[in-house]
Design a protein around this motif. Structure first.
Motif, PDB file in Angstrom:
ATOM      1  N   MET A 172      -9.456   4.382 -27.046  1.00  0.00           N
ATOM      2  CA  MET A 172      -8.385   6.298 -26.983  1.00  0.00           C
ATOM      3  C   MET A 172      -8.764   7.767 -27.037  1.00  0.00           C
ATOM      4  SD  MET A 172      -5.179   4.971 -28.342  1.00  0.00           S
ATOM      5  CE  MET A 172      -4.153   5.809 -28.397  1.00  0.00           C
ATOM      6  N   ILE A 173      -8.455   8.500 -26.329  1.00  0.00           N
ATOM      7  CA  ILE A 173      -8.697   9.734 -26.028  1.00  0.00           C
ATOM      8  C   ILE A 173      -8.772  10.539 -27.100  1.00  0.00           C
ATOM      9  CG2 ILE A 173      -8.528  11.440 -24.896  1.00  0.00           C
ATOM     10  CD1 ILE A 173      -7.686  10.161 -22.121  1.00  0.00           C
ATOM     11  N   ASP A 174     -10.185  10.679 -27.445  1.00  0.00           N
ATOM     12  CA  ASP A 174      -9.305  12.095 -28.536  1.00  0.00           C
ATOM     13  C   ASP A 174      -9.349  12.749 -28.739  1.00  0.00           C
ATOM     14  OD1 ASP A 174     -10.899  12.846 -31.146  1.00  0.00           O
ATOM     15  OD2 ASP A 174     -12.243  12.584 -31.451  1.00  0.00           O
ATOM     16  N   TRP A 175      -8.026  13.440 -28.689  1.00  0.00           N
ATOM     17  CA  TRP A 175      -7.311  14.337 -28.285  1.00  0.00           C
ATOM     18  C   TRP A 175      -7.820  15.221 -29.278  1.00  0.00           C
ATOM     19  CZ3 TRP A 175      -5.099  14.928 -24.019  1.00  0.00           C
ATOM     20  CH2 TRP A 175      -4.773  13.687 -22.983  1.00  0.00           C
ATOM     21  N   PHE A 176      -8.187  14.897 -30.749  1.00  0.00           N
ATOM     22  CA  PHE A 176      -8.271  15.939 -31.493  1.00  0.00           C
ATOM     23  C   PHE A 176      -9.222  16.768 -31.380  1.00  0.00           C
ATOM     24  CE2 PHE A 176     -10.098  18.075 -35.689  1.00  0.00           C
ATOM     25  CZ  PHE A 176      -9.377  18.218 -35.880  1.00  0.00           C
ATOM     26  N   ALA A 177     -10.550  16.060 -30.629  1.00  0.00           N
ATOM     27  CA  ALA A 177     -11.843  17.158 -30.197  1.00  0.00           C
ATOM     28  C   ALA A 177     -11.644  17.378 -28.730  1.00  0.00           C
ATOM     29  CB  ALA A 177     -12.700  15.940 -29.770  1.00  0.00           C
ATOM     30  N   ILE A 178     -10.595  17.494 -28.047  1.00  0.00           N
ATOM     31  CA  ILE A 178     -10.663  17.868 -26.667  1.00  0.00           C
ATOM     32  C   ILE A 178      -9.629  19.433 -27.264  1.00  0.00           C
ATOM     33  CG2 ILE A 178      -9.297  18.013 -25.222  1.00  0.00           C
ATOM     34  CD1 ILE A 178      -9.791  15.248 -24.269  1.00  0.00           C
ATOM     35  N   LYS A 179      -8.623  19.368 -27.980  1.00  0.00           N
ATOM     36  CA  LYS A 179      -8.107  20.274 -28.306  1.00  0.00           C
ATOM     37  C   LYS A 179      -8.849  21.285 -29.301  1.00  0.00           C
ATOM     38  CE  LYS A 179      -4.181  22.748 -30.264  1.00  0.00           C
ATOM     39  NZ  LYS A 179      -4.447  23.690 -30.868  1.00  0.00           N
ATOM     40  N   SER A 180      -9.634  20.557 -30.363  1.00  0.00           N
ATOM     41  CA  SER A 180     -10.786  22.276 -31.029  1.00  0.00           C
ATOM     42  C   SER A 180     -11.702  22.299 -29.626  1.00  0.00           C
ATOM     43  CB  SER A 180     -11.635  20.826 -31.922  1.00  0.00           C
ATOM     44  OG  SER A 180     -11.007  20.494 -33.410  1.00  0.00           O
ATOM     45  N   TYR A 181     -12.225  22.059 -28.609  1.00  0.00           N
ATOM     46  CA  TYR A 181     -12.536  22.357 -28.048  1.00  0.00           C
ATOM     47  C   TYR A 181     -11.602  23.577 -26.855  1.00  0.00           C
ATOM     48  CZ  TYR A 181     -14.833  22.817 -23.044  1.00  0.00           C
ATOM     49  OH  TYR A 181     -15.495  23.768 -22.123  1.00  0.00           O
ATOM     50  N   MET A 182     -10.321  23.048 -26.382  1.00  0.00           N
ATOM     51  CA  MET A 182      -9.961  23.935 -26.028  1.00  0.00           C
ATOM     52  C   MET A 182      -9.619  24.937 -26.930  1.00  0.00           C
ATOM     53  SD  MET A 182      -9.320  22.902 -23.042  1.00  0.00           S
ATOM     54  CE  MET A 182      -8.222  23.730 -22.399  1.00  0.00           C
ATOM     55  N   ASP A 183      -9.419  24.621 -27.662  1.00  0.00           N
ATOM     56  CA  ASP A 183      -8.888  26.256 -29.404  1.00  0.00           C
ATOM     57  C   ASP A 183     -10.494  27.126 -28.731  1.00  0.00           C
ATOM     58  OD1 ASP A 183      -6.777  25.031 -29.509  1.00  0.00           O
ATOM     59  OD2 ASP A 183      -7.500  25.145 -31.603  1.00  0.00           O
ATOM     60  N   PHE A 184     -11.367  26.372 -28.552  1.00  0.00           N
ATOM     61  CA  PHE A 184     -12.752  27.593 -28.699  1.00  0.00           C
ATOM     62  C   PHE A 184     -12.913  28.215 -27.256  1.00  0.00           C
ATOM     63  CE2 PHE A 184     -17.398  27.488 -27.240  1.00  0.00           C
ATOM     64  CZ  PHE A 184     -17.538  28.382 -28.317  1.00  0.00           C
ATOM     65  N   ALA A 185     -12.537  27.269 -26.081  1.00  0.00           N
ATOM     66  CA  ALA A 185     -12.456  27.451 -25.189  1.00  0.00           C
ATOM     67  C   ALA A 185     -11.678  29.012 -24.712  1.00  0.00           C
ATOM     68  CB  ALA A 185     -12.334  26.858 -23.967  1.00  0.00           C
ATOM     69  N   ALA A 186     -10.562  28.735 -25.589  1.00  0.00           N
ATOM     70  CA  ALA A 186      -9.673  29.969 -25.806  1.00  0.00           C
ATOM     71  C   ALA A 186      -9.914  31.374 -26.278  1.00  0.00           C
ATOM     72  CB  ALA A 186      -8.011  29.114 -25.595  1.00  0.00           C
ATOM     73  N   GLN A 187     -10.761  31.273 -27.109  1.00  0.00           N
ATOM     74  CA  GLN A 187     -10.456  31.975 -27.748  1.00  0.00           C
ATOM     75  C   GLN A 187     -12.328  33.044 -27.587  1.00  0.00           C
ATOM     76  OE1 GLN A 187     -12.207  30.999 -31.970  1.00  0.00           O
ATOM     77  NE2 GLN A 187     -11.320  33.436 -32.994  1.00  0.00           N
ATOM     78  N   TYR A 188     -13.167  31.783 -27.245  1.00  0.00           N
ATOM     79  CA  TYR A 188     -14.362  32.062 -26.583  1.00  0.00           C
ATOM     80  C   TYR A 188     -14.654  32.977 -25.753  1.00  0.00           C
ATOM     81  CZ  TYR A 188     -19.087  32.067 -25.032  1.00  0.00           C
ATOM     82  OH  TYR A 188     -20.350  32.568 -23.632  1.00  0.00           O
ATOM     83  N   CYS A 189     -13.321  33.262 -24.232  1.00  0.00           N
ATOM     84  CA  CYS A 189     -13.418  33.620 -23.069  1.00  0.00           C
ATOM     85  C   CYS A 189     -12.037  34.563 -23.020  1.00  0.00           C
ATOM     86  CB  CYS A 189     -12.953  32.652 -22.430  1.00  0.00           C
ATOM     87  SG  CYS A 189     -13.348  31.058 -22.334  1.00  0.00           S
ATOM     88  N   LEU A 190     -11.499  34.486 -24.129  1.00  0.00           N
ATOM     89  CA  LEU A 190     -10.713  36.046 -24.353  1.00  0.00           C
ATOM     90  C   LEU A 190     -12.038  36.974 -25.468  1.00  0.00           C
ATOM     91  CD1 LEU A 190      -8.152  37.596 -24.563  1.00  0.00           C
ATOM     92  CD2 LEU A 190      -7.887  36.778 -26.681  1.00  0.00           C
ATOM     93  N   ILE A 191     -12.182  36.521 -26.310  1.00  0.00           N
ATOM     94  CA  ILE A 191     -13.601  37.772 -26.291  1.00  0.00           C
ATOM     95  C   ILE A 191     -14.475  38.381 -25.100  1.00  0.00           C
ATOM     96  CG2 ILE A 191     -15.210  37.811 -27.704  1.00  0.00           C
ATOM     97  CD1 ILE A 191     -14.193  35.799 -30.064  1.00  0.00           C
ATOM     98  N   LYS A 192     -14.532  37.442 -24.692  1.00  0.00           N
ATOM     99  CA  LYS A 192     -15.634  37.797 -23.372  1.00  0.00           C
ATOM    100  C   LYS A 192     -14.803  38.731 -22.836  1.00  0.00           C
ATOM    101  CE  LYS A 192     -17.741  34.767 -21.167  1.00  0.00           C
ATOM    102  NZ  LYS A 192     -19.020  34.300 -20.537  1.00  0.00           N
TER     103      LYS A 192
END
Length: 432
Positions: free
Chosen positions: A5-25
C-alpha cells in the motif's frame, strides 16, 4: 502474492512541507526584490542623461533576487524574527493556492508562446536572402563570429496584417514583418526596421524577456514586477533605437520620423517572449524614445556590457557564497523517549551511536550509560538519523529506528524502503 500500500499520509506530509517551504523561499526572494526595486529606481533617478543602456542593465540586476531564497542573511540577528514570522504566517494551504496560480499562469504562458510560434512558422518566408544578409552584416562587427552564426539562422516571415514588426525565438530566432513594409516601403526604411529586430535578437533581448516573464509568473502576487517588466521593454526599445542609428548611420531626425510613420499605419502587437517595434497605445513612450535618441561610439556599448557582466557575476557569486547549500545531511542523531518526547542530540562517537550506510551501530555499554544519564525509562526509545536540513528549521527525510531498551540489537527501522521515499528524498535534496 505480496501487496504493498502506498503511504499516502507520508506523501501528504511531504507535500505540505514542500508547499510551505517553497512559499517561504518565494516570499524571501520577493522581499529582496523590493529592496532591489528601490536601488534600481535610484540608479534610474540619478541617471540624469537618460542613458538607456544604464537603465536597461540596471533593470537586469533584479534577476539574481530569485536565487536569494536560501540566503543566510535571513537568519542573522533580528532578521531571523522575520523568518520566524514567515514560518508562522505562511501555511501549507497558502502554498498550495500560490503555486496553483503559478502553475496555471505557466501553462497559459507556454500555450500562448506555442500558439504564437505555430502561427509564425506557418507564414510565408521572405525570400530576399541577399537583402536579409546585407542587414545581418550591417549589425555585426567583422570579428563577431558567434553573432554571425546565430543571426544567419534567423528566418524572416511576412504577415498580411498591419501589425508592428516583432522578433522572437531563442533556438529558432525569427522576425515578422507586415506585408505593407515589404511591398510598399523603400529599401532604406526596410533596412532600418529589419536591423532593429536583428539587434533585439543579437543583444539577447528575447532571452531576457523570457526570464522576466518567468519571474513575473513566480512573483505573480508582486505588483511591482509588472511595472518593471514594462520598463524593461521600453529600455530595450530605446537601446535598439540607439544601436539602429549607430549601425545604419541614419540621422536621428530621420529615425524619429520612421517611428512616427510606423505608428500611423500599423496597429501594435504585444506578446510574451517577443520584442515589438512600437506600441501604438503608448504615445508617451514613443515621445520618450524619440527624445532620447543619441549616437554613441563602438566602445560605448562594449564598456557598459563588460561593467554589467562584472557586476552581475559578482552579485551571483556573492549570493552563492552567502547561501546555505542545497541540503545538509545530519551527521548526528536525535533521541526520543517512548512518548516521542525529544531528549537530546547524540554526538555519535561519544554517546555510543554510530550511523553507517543507513544503519545504526550501537555500543551497548556507552548507550546504556546514556539512557541512565538521561533518566529514560520505558521499553523503547526512538532514534532519528540521516535527516536532511534545507535551512535552519526546515528539513525532513531520513529514517527513524525503534530500539529496545532491554536489547539494543532489537532495532526496527520505521522508514519504508520503497520507491516513494527514494523519489521524495531526491526532491528534498535537489528540487526544493
Amino acid at each position: 502474492m505480496g501487496f504493498y500500500m502506498i503511504d499516502w499520509f507520508a506523501i501528504k506530509s511531504y507535500m505540505d512541507f514542500a508547499a510551505q517551504y517553497c512559499l517561504i523561499k518565494c516570499v524571501k526572494t520577493i522581499t529582496i526584490g523590493w529592496i532591489l526595486f528601490f536601488l534600481i529606481y535610484l540608479i534610474r533617478f540619478f541617471n540624469k542623461k537618460k542613458n538607456s543602456t544604464i537603465n536597461y542593465y540596471a533593470m537586469l540586476l533584479l534577476v539574481p533576487a530569485v536565487f536569494m531564497g536560501m540566503s543566510k542573511v535571513f537568519f542573522i540577528g533580528r532578521i531571523n524574527y522575520y523568518s520566524s514570522l514567515l514560518n508562522f504566517l505562511l501555511t501549507p494551504l497558502l502554498g498550495y493556492i500560490y503555486f496553483s496560480v503559478v502553475f496555471v499562469l505557466l501553462v497559459h504562458f507556454i500555450y500562448l508562446d506555442h500558439k504564437m510560434k505555430k502561427n509564425v512558422y506557418a507564414l510565408p518566408q521572405w525570400t530576399n536572402t541577399i537583402f536579409i544578409q546585407d542587414c545581418i552584416n550591417s549589425v555585426i562587427f567583422t570579428n563577431d563570429h558567434f553573432s554571425h552564426y546565430y543571426l544567419n539562422h534567423v528566418r524572416v516571415y511576412i504577415i498580411n496584417e498591419n501589425i508592428s514588426p516583432f522578433s522572437g525565438g531563442l533556438f529558432h530566432p525569427f522576425v515578422v514583418l507586415p506585408n505593407i513594409i515589404v511591398n510598399s516601403w523603400d529599401k532604406e526604411k526596410q533596412k532600418i526596421v529589419l536591423c532593429h529586430e536583428l539587434i533585439h535578437i543579437k543583444s539577447g533581448h528575447i532571452f531576457w524577456k523570457y526570464i522576466f516573464s518567468f519571474i513575473k509568473i513566480y512573483w505573480w502576487i508582486n505588483p511591482l514586477i509588472y511595472f518593471f517588466e514594462k520598463q524593461l521593454h521600453e529600455d530595450m526599445e530605446m537601446v535598439c533605437d540607439e544601436k539602429s542609428i549607430f549601425y545604419t548611420h541614419l540621422p536621428k531626425a530621420e529615425y524619429g520620423k520612421l517611428l512616427l510613420d510606423m505608428v500611423l499605419i500599423l496597429k501594435a502587437v504585444h506578446s510574451q517572449g517577443i520584442a515589438t517595434f512600437v506600441n501604438r497605445n503608448d504615445y508617451q513612450v514613443l515621445k520618450t524614445r524619440i527624445g532620447s535618441l543619441s549616437i554613441h561610439q563602438k566602445n560605448y556599448y562594449k564598456k557598459y556590457f563588460i561593467i554589467f557582466i562584472a557586476v552581475f557575476t559578482g552579485i551571483v557569486a556573492t549570493i552563492m557564497a552567502t547561501s546555505y547549500p542545497r541540503y545538509t545531511k545530519f551527521t548526528d542523531a536525535s533521541l526520543f523517549n517512548e512518548q516521542l518526547e525529544y531528549i537530546s542530540e547524540l554526538e555519535n562517537l561519544v554517546s555510543g551511536v554510530q550511523i553507517k550506510d543507513g544503519t545504526l551501530l550501537i555500543d551497548d555499554d556507552t548507550f546504556k550509560q546514556t539512557l541512565k544519564d538521561k533518566n529514560i525509562t520505558g521499553e523503547y526509545v526512538y532514534i532519528y538519523f540521516d535527516g536532511i536540513m534545507k535551512v535552519p528549521g526546515s528539513g525532513g527525510g531520513g529514517n527513524t529506528a525503534r530500539v529496545s531498551t532491554n536489547d539494543f540489537s532489537d532495532i526496527t527501522y520505521l522508514a519504508l524502503d520503497c520507491i516513494e521515499n527514494d523519489i521524495l528524498n531526491v526532491f528534498l535534496k535537489y528540487i526544493l
